[in-house]
Motif scaffolding. Structure first.
Motif, PDB file in Angstrom:
ATOM      1  N   GLU A 295       0.821  -1.213   0.000  1.00 26.99           N
ATOM      2  CA  GLU A 295       0.000   0.000   0.000  1.00 26.99           C
ATOM      3  C   GLU A 295       0.861   1.272   0.000  1.00 26.99           C
ATOM      4  O   GLU A 295       0.606   2.199  -0.775  1.00 26.99           O
ATOM      5  CB  GLU A 295      -0.916  -0.032   1.223  1.00 26.99           C
ATOM      6  CG  GLU A 295      -2.081   0.912   1.165  1.00 26.99           C
ATOM      7  CD  GLU A 295      -2.899   0.761  -0.089  1.00 26.99           C
ATOM      8  OE1 GLU A 295      -3.226  -0.380  -0.457  1.00 26.99           O
ATOM      9  OE2 GLU A 295      -3.207   1.796  -0.730  1.00 26.99           O
ATOM     10  N   LEU A 296       1.869   1.295   0.849  1.00 26.86           N
ATOM     11  CA  LEU A 296       2.755   2.460   0.907  1.00 26.86           C
ATOM     12  C   LEU A 296       3.476   2.652  -0.421  1.00 26.86           C
ATOM     13  O   LEU A 296       3.581   3.769  -0.935  1.00 26.86           O
ATOM     14  CB  LEU A 296       3.790   2.287   2.028  1.00 26.86           C
ATOM     15  CG  LEU A 296       3.236   2.331   3.450  1.00 26.86           C
ATOM     16  CD1 LEU A 296       4.340   2.042   4.468  1.00 26.86           C
ATOM     17  CD2 LEU A 296       2.587   3.696   3.721  1.00 26.86           C
ATOM     18  N   LEU A 297       3.944   1.561  -0.992  1.00 31.89           N
ATOM     19  CA  LEU A 297       4.687   1.655  -2.249  1.00 31.89           C
ATOM     20  C   LEU A 297       3.806   2.156  -3.387  1.00 31.89           C
ATOM     21  O   LEU A 297       4.245   2.953  -4.215  1.00 31.89           O
ATOM     22  CB  LEU A 297       5.296   0.294  -2.596  1.00 31.89           C
ATOM     23  CG  LEU A 297       6.436  -0.140  -1.677  1.00 31.89           C
ATOM     24  CD1 LEU A 297       6.829  -1.577  -1.970  1.00 31.89           C
ATOM     25  CD2 LEU A 297       7.646   0.787  -1.828  1.00 31.89           C
ATOM     26  N   LYS A 298       2.584   1.724  -3.437  1.00 29.87           N
ATOM     27  CA  LYS A 298       1.673   2.213  -4.483  1.00 29.87           C
ATOM     28  C   LYS A 298       1.504   3.723  -4.375  1.00 29.87           C
ATOM     29  O   LYS A 298       1.486   4.428  -5.391  1.00 29.87           O
ATOM     30  CB  LYS A 298       0.301   1.528  -4.371  1.00 29.87           C
ATOM     31  CG  LYS A 298       0.293   0.105  -4.916  1.00 29.87           C
ATOM     32  CD  LYS A 298      -1.128  -0.426  -5.048  1.00 29.87           C
ATOM     33  CE  LYS A 298      -1.824  -0.492  -3.708  1.00 29.87           C
ATOM     34  NZ  LYS A 298      -3.235  -0.898  -3.810  1.00 29.87           N
ATOM     35  N   ASN A 299       1.402   4.215  -3.155  1.00 32.19           N
ATOM     36  CA  ASN A 299       1.273   5.659  -2.964  1.00 32.19           C
ATOM     37  C   ASN A 299       2.518   6.398  -3.432  1.00 32.19           C
ATOM     38  O   ASN A 299       2.422   7.435  -4.085  1.00 32.19           O
ATOM     39  CB  ASN A 299       0.991   5.973  -1.484  1.00 32.19           C
ATOM     40  CG  ASN A 299      -0.469   5.812  -1.139  1.00 32.19           C
ATOM     41  OD1 ASN A 299      -1.275   6.690  -1.403  1.00 32.19           O
ATOM     42  ND2 ASN A 299      -0.813   4.671  -0.566  1.00 32.19           N
ATOM     43  N   SER A 300       3.666   5.864  -3.085  1.00 31.31           N
ATOM     44  CA  SER A 300       4.919   6.507  -3.496  1.00 31.31           C
ATOM     45  C   SER A 300       5.079   6.465  -5.014  1.00 31.31           C
ATOM     46  O   SER A 300       5.470   7.459  -5.630  1.00 31.31           O
ATOM     47  CB  SER A 300       6.115   5.820  -2.821  1.00 31.31           C
ATOM     48  OG  SER A 300       6.138   6.144  -1.449  1.00 31.31           O
ATOM     49  N   LEU A 301       4.763   5.317  -5.589  1.00 30.05           N
ATOM     50  CA  LEU A 301       4.888   5.175  -7.050  1.00 30.05           C
ATOM     51  C   LEU A 301       3.967   6.157  -7.757  1.00 30.05           C
ATOM     52  O   LEU A 301       4.351   6.829  -8.721  1.00 30.05           O
ATOM     53  CB  LEU A 301       4.561   3.737  -7.469  1.00 30.05           C
ATOM     54  CG  LEU A 301       5.652   2.708  -7.180  1.00 30.05           C
ATOM     55  CD1 LEU A 301       5.101   1.293  -7.267  1.00 30.05           C
ATOM     56  CD2 LEU A 301       6.827   2.892  -8.152  1.00 30.05           C
ATOM     57  N   SER A 334      10.607   6.086   1.393  1.00 33.13           N
ATOM     58  CA  SER A 334      10.857   7.490   1.041  1.00 33.13           C
ATOM     59  C   SER A 334      10.681   7.701  -0.447  1.00 33.13           C
ATOM     60  O   SER A 334      11.264   6.974  -1.254  1.00 33.13           O
ATOM     61  CB  SER A 334      12.285   7.900   1.410  1.00 33.13           C
ATOM     62  OG  SER A 334      12.535   7.646   2.765  1.00 33.13           O
ATOM     63  N   ASP A 335       9.888   8.689  -0.784  1.00 33.77           N
ATOM     64  CA  ASP A 335       9.779   9.040  -2.194  1.00 33.77           C
ATOM     65  C   ASP A 335      10.071  10.516  -2.385  1.00 33.77           C
ATOM     66  O   ASP A 335      10.007  11.302  -1.443  1.00 33.77           O
ATOM     67  CB  ASP A 335       8.399   8.667  -2.752  1.00 33.77           C
ATOM     68  CG  ASP A 335       7.267   9.518  -2.186  1.00 33.77           C
ATOM     69  OD1 ASP A 335       7.274  10.760  -2.367  1.00 33.77           O
ATOM     70  OD2 ASP A 335       6.345   8.926  -1.565  1.00 33.77           O
ATOM     71  N   GLU A 336      10.423  10.845  -3.623  1.00 39.43           N
ATOM     72  CA  GLU A 336      10.583  12.255  -3.989  1.00 39.43           C
ATOM     73  C   GLU A 336       9.481  12.601  -4.974  1.00 39.43           C
ATOM     74  O   GLU A 336       9.718  13.011  -6.094  1.00 39.43           O
ATOM     75  CB  GLU A 336      11.989  12.498  -4.572  1.00 39.43           C
ATOM     76  CG  GLU A 336      13.070  12.306  -3.523  1.00 39.43           C
ATOM     77  CD  GLU A 336      14.484  12.349  -4.093  1.00 39.43           C
ATOM     78  OE1 GLU A 336      14.691  12.998  -5.144  1.00 39.43           O
ATOM     79  OE2 GLU A 336      15.371  11.706  -3.489  1.00 39.43           O
ATOM     80  N   LYS A 396       3.152   6.230  10.251  1.00 36.98           N
ATOM     81  CA  LYS A 396       3.204   7.693  10.279  1.00 36.98           C
ATOM     82  C   LYS A 396       3.754   8.231   8.971  1.00 36.98           C
ATOM     83  O   LYS A 396       4.595   7.596   8.332  1.00 36.98           O
ATOM     84  CB  LYS A 396       4.089   8.165  11.440  1.00 36.98           C
ATOM     85  CG  LYS A 396       3.450   7.890  12.771  1.00 36.98           C
ATOM     86  CD  LYS A 396       4.344   8.201  13.930  1.00 36.98           C
ATOM     87  CE  LYS A 396       3.589   7.851  15.201  1.00 36.98           C
ATOM     88  NZ  LYS A 396       4.315   8.136  16.413  1.00 36.98           N
ATOM     89  N   LEU A 397       3.273   9.391   8.606  1.00 36.40           N
ATOM     90  CA  LEU A 397       3.765  10.041   7.393  1.00 36.40           C
ATOM     91  C   LEU A 397       4.396  11.374   7.762  1.00 36.40           C
ATOM     92  O   LEU A 397       3.850  12.133   8.561  1.00 36.40           O
ATOM     93  CB  LEU A 397       2.620  10.315   6.416  1.00 36.40           C
ATOM     94  CG  LEU A 397       1.930   9.143   5.725  1.00 36.40           C
ATOM     95  CD1 LEU A 397       0.897   9.657   4.729  1.00 36.40           C
ATOM     96  CD2 LEU A 397       2.933   8.239   5.020  1.00 36.40           C
ATOM     97  N   ILE A 398       5.566  11.634   7.171  1.00 40.41           N
ATOM     98  CA  ILE A 398       6.198  12.937   7.291  1.00 40.41           C
ATOM     99  C   ILE A 398       6.387  13.439   5.868  1.00 40.41           C
ATOM    100  O   ILE A 398       6.916  12.716   5.027  1.00 40.41           O
ATOM    101  CB  ILE A 398       7.585  12.836   7.961  1.00 40.41           C
ATOM    102  CG1 ILE A 398       7.509  12.153   9.317  1.00 40.41           C
ATOM    103  CG2 ILE A 398       8.229  14.219   8.048  1.00 40.41           C
ATOM    104  CD1 ILE A 398       7.036  13.016  10.454  1.00 40.41           C
TER     105      ILE A 398
HETATM  106  C1  W6P Z   1       2.865  10.792  -1.448  1.00 38.00           C
HETATM  107  C2  W6P Z   1       1.545  10.601  -0.754  1.00 38.00           C
HETATM  108  C3  W6P Z   1       1.827   9.371   0.052  1.00 38.00           C
HETATM  109  C4  W6P Z   1       1.025   8.673   0.932  1.00 38.00           C
HETATM  110  C5  W6P Z   1       1.545   7.538   1.547  1.00 38.00           C
HETATM  111  C6  W6P Z   1       2.832   7.115   1.288  1.00 38.00           C
HETATM  112  C7  W6P Z   1       3.639   7.810   0.410  1.00 38.00           C
HETATM  113  C8  W6P Z   1       3.139   8.941  -0.210  1.00 38.00           C
HETATM  114  N1  W6P Z   1       3.746   9.782  -1.114  1.00 38.00           N
HETATM  115  O1  W6P Z   1       3.134  11.684  -2.206  1.00 38.00           O
END
Ligand code: W6P
Length: 422
Positions: A295-301, A334-336, A396-398
């Protein structure tokens, strides 16, 4: 009505939480006698948990608790409640036989103090926790199968059938309730759901995770006992005592990249780098771990592809770091992908909408055109956080708006956390 008062009665009892460790202690090499104790625990505990949900569904705001979809969900909980309280208690003969065999098994192992073990005392309604052994009492659950009458395994089989039916009945709960929320928002002409409803849904879905975990364990343990094929010693029900983190995370990476490439029809799929101690393993449910990381990876992708466009020949690498602490295993993704504005952070955790129904209600909607979004603002993130919290972890998201997002998935290694039961 009579049923309503029964539900009110059961809802007054507190729910009993079980820890991951207790589930494992309980489920190691279960005999038919152990399985019977598991059945008795669930026979006590599940009606209590279901009754709590029915009461909560009833106390939702007027406009929501009368939605057809909410009523349908309530019906499922009531039906299951009914099936369980009408399921016969194990007969005196069955209970005596299991008790005898258990005591004998204990004596053979010379473990002291079994008379004082609450596990041997008769169950007063509601204090069901004593069916679950603590670590030092695990051997009290060793039972010689030959000493048990055939009625014990017949009872177990019949109870598992009931559990399977209940589990199947509740499969559509998340989508049905989500539909109710959509209808509610349309009626209220709002995109926001208030905090009260948000907290209700968190509690409700968390409770559902717990109920399905317990049911799933009981079903799996029975099946394994039946087939006597405990070849893979790492599994106790759906729990893997040596979940290899790197393997599961790599699997989630491969799956997410595949889905992403397919969805956006990419020539180059963003690279995902994994840093993880090779031998790192811990006790967990691999399917939960996969689900959350995926789930997290799909969001980052999605963030990265939508920032750079689907024809970019280069995307900023997504980095996954797994850290091994004493308390926690933490997985950072971590994504950019540009990050999330601070004002939108809260929205990420709300049950906004699900993919299918909004366009369905649109007369212009053409099914063949419809593409569910890859990720974001659905139920994926809030549900993943609930999966993490269920075993004492968190998510958690930062975000750095204009740069990218870090997701921290904390998973407790201690496995002593009892299920959170709101
Ligand atoms: C985003 C929005 C998000 C939600 C959850 C995890 C990663 C990311 N990256 O831009």
């Amino acid at each position: 009505r009579e049923l309503a008062s029964k539900i009110a009665h059961f809802a007054r009892f507190p729910q009993t939480g079980v820890s991951l460790r207790q589930m494992v202690e309980f489920g190691q090499n279960p005999s038919q006698g152990t399985l019977l104790r598991g059945a008795q625990f669930l026979h006590d505990e599940l009606p209590i948990r279901l009754a709590h949900r029915v009461v909560e569904l009833d106390s939702l705001p007027e406009n929501l608790n009368q939605m057809p979809s909410v009523l349908r969900v309530k019906r499922m909980y009531i039906d299951s409640f009914n099936e369980l309280i009408n399921f016969p208690k194990a007969s005196e003969r069955i209970r005596e036989a299991v008790k005898e065999a258990t005591v004998q098994g204990t004596r053979e192992r010379h473990l002291p103090g079994n008379q004082h073990n609450p596990a041997f005392q008769e169950s007063p309604r509601n204090s069901s926790s004593h069916w679950i052994p603590s670590i030092q009492h695990r051997y009290h659950y060793e039972v010689k199968p030959t000493e048990l009458p055939v009625e014990v395994s017949e009872y177990n089989r019949s109870f598992v059938q009931t559990l399977e039916k209940i589990k199947r009945r509740h499969d559509p709960v998340v989508t049905t309730l989500a539909q109710g929320v959509v209808e509610y928002k349309q009626r209220m002409k709002t995109q926001k759901i208030d905090n009260h409803v948000q907290h209700f849904l968190d509690r409700f879905y968390l409770s559902r995770i717990g109920i399905r975990m317990l049911i799933g364990q009981q079903i799996e343990l029975n099946q394994h006992q039946q087939q006597k094929q405990r070849q893979n010693n790492d599994y106790v029900g759906v729990i893997c005592t040596h979940t290899r983190v790197k393997e599961v995370v790599q699997e989630a990476i491969d799956n997410a990249r595949f889905i992403c490439g397919d969805y956006y029809m990419l020539v180059n799929v963003p690279v995902i780098e994994l840093h993880c101690p090779r031998e790192l393993e811990f006790m967990y449910v691999p399917s939960h771990l996969h689900h959350m990381v995926f789930e997290l990876l799909k969001n980052s992708l999605r963030a990265v592809v939508e920032l750079c466009g689907d024809e970019a020949d280069h995307y900023p690498t997504i980095k996954v770091v797994v850290a091994e602490g004493n308390e926690d295993i933490t997985i950072k993704v971590s994504d950019e992908g540009g990050g999330i504005p601070r004002s939108a952070m809260e929205k990420v955790w709300t049950y906004m909408y699900t993919t299918a129904q909004t366009p369905m209600l649109d007369p212009e909607f053409d099914k063949s055109d419809f593409k569910a979004p890859l990720a974001g603002f659905g139920y994926g993130l809030p549900l993943s956080r609930l999966y993490a919290r269920y075993f004492g972890g968190d998510l958690k998201l930062i975000s750095m708006e204009g740069y990218g997002t870090d997701a921290y998935l904390h998973l407790s290694r201690l496995s002593d956390n009892e299920e959170p039961l709101a």
